[in-house]
Design an enzyme around this catalytic site. Structure first.
Site, PDB file in Angstrom:
ATOM      1  N   HIS A 241      44.393  67.797  27.451  1.00  0.00           N
ATOM      2  CA  HIS A 241      43.563  67.955  28.647  1.00  0.00           C
ATOM      3  C   HIS A 241      42.190  67.378  28.392  1.00  0.00           C
ATOM      4  O   HIS A 241      41.663  67.455  27.293  1.00  0.00           O
ATOM      5  CB  HIS A 241      43.452  69.417  29.076  1.00  0.00           C
ATOM      6  CG  HIS A 241      42.995  70.350  27.991  1.00  0.00           C
ATOM      7  ND1 HIS A 241      43.815  70.791  26.976  1.00  0.00           N
ATOM      8  CD2 HIS A 241      41.788  70.922  27.764  1.00  0.00           C
ATOM      9  CE1 HIS A 241      43.145  71.599  26.175  1.00  0.00           C
ATOM     10  NE2 HIS A 241      41.905  71.681  26.621  1.00  0.00           N
TER      11      HIS A 241
ATOM     12  N   HIS B  27      48.092  71.468  24.997  1.00  0.00           N
ATOM     13  CA  HIS B  27      48.629  70.492  25.968  1.00  0.00           C
ATOM     14  C   HIS B  27      47.438  69.603  26.290  1.00  0.00           C
ATOM     15  O   HIS B  27      46.371  70.112  26.693  1.00  0.00           O
ATOM     16  CB  HIS B  27      49.134  71.225  27.219  1.00  0.00           C
ATOM     17  CG  HIS B  27      49.757  70.328  28.244  1.00  0.00           C
ATOM     18  ND1 HIS B  27      51.079  70.457  28.649  1.00  0.00           N
ATOM     19  CD2 HIS B  27      49.254  69.289  28.963  1.00  0.00           C
ATOM     20  CE1 HIS B  27      51.344  69.530  29.569  1.00  0.00           C
ATOM     21  NE2 HIS B  27      50.249  68.815  29.784  1.00  0.00           N
TER      22      HIS B  27
ATOM     23  N   ASP C 295      38.557  74.466  35.930  1.00  0.00           N
ATOM     24  CA  ASP C 295      38.646  75.342  34.762  1.00  0.00           C
ATOM     25  C   ASP C 295      38.326  76.777  35.202  1.00  0.00           C
ATOM     26  O   ASP C 295      37.422  77.013  36.010  1.00  0.00           O
ATOM     27  CB  ASP C 295      37.656  74.882  33.676  1.00  0.00           C
ATOM     28  CG  ASP C 295      37.945  75.513  32.324  1.00  0.00           C
ATOM     29  OD1 ASP C 295      38.325  74.779  31.404  1.00  0.00           O
ATOM     30  OD2 ASP C 295      37.792  76.757  32.198  1.00  0.00           O
TER      31      ASP C 295
END
Ligand code: AMP
Length: 118
Positions: A95, A93, A28
């Protein structure tokens, strides 16, 4: 197109941890723990609510590979997915946030006082 699709397509860089035909794991950009990895399917799936059990089954195996690779299987980790507006999802999306590398607190994950909702 989301930022994660651009990463999958190689249009944006990422700090990759593990990849196979169907999934990608990378660091990240704004880590919330000593280890903070994002794990995504390459197929465009908006979030957990939309994912099929078949993809989740394969994704579970991939997540296990990542946790073992990073040694998180020994001391533990936290696995989170934010789903939709109320869940605080920013990138649409699917994750999973994989957090570890320290004994993690629980309180700091929410800016709401849970007691006020009981
Ligand atoms: P969420 O709020 O659950 O949708 O989380 C989105 C996460 O994506 C955040 O933790 C961001 O720091 C992370 N993020 C956004 N853009 C990138 C990027 N280009 N590379 C790595 N992580 C990113």
């Amino acid at each position: 197109m989301t930022v994660f699709t651009k990463i999958i397509n190689g249009e944006l860089p990422c700090n990759k941890v593990l990849e196979n035909e169907n999934f990608l794991a990378f660091h990240d950009i704004n880590p919330k723990a000593p280890i903070h990895i994002l794990i995504i399917p390459k197929q465009e799936v908006q979030n957990f609510q939309e994912v099929s059990p078949e993809i989740m089954a394969r994704m579970t195996s991939f997540i296990h590979e990542v946790t073992t690779l990073l040694g998180l299987d020994k001391n533990g980790y936290r696995l989170i997915t934010n789903n939709g507006d109320d869940g605080g999802q920013e990138v649409m999306h699917l994750h999973f946030h994989l957090l570890g590398g320290a004994k993690l607190k629980w309180d700091h994950l929410s800016d709401s006082d849970s007691k006020s909702f009981i």
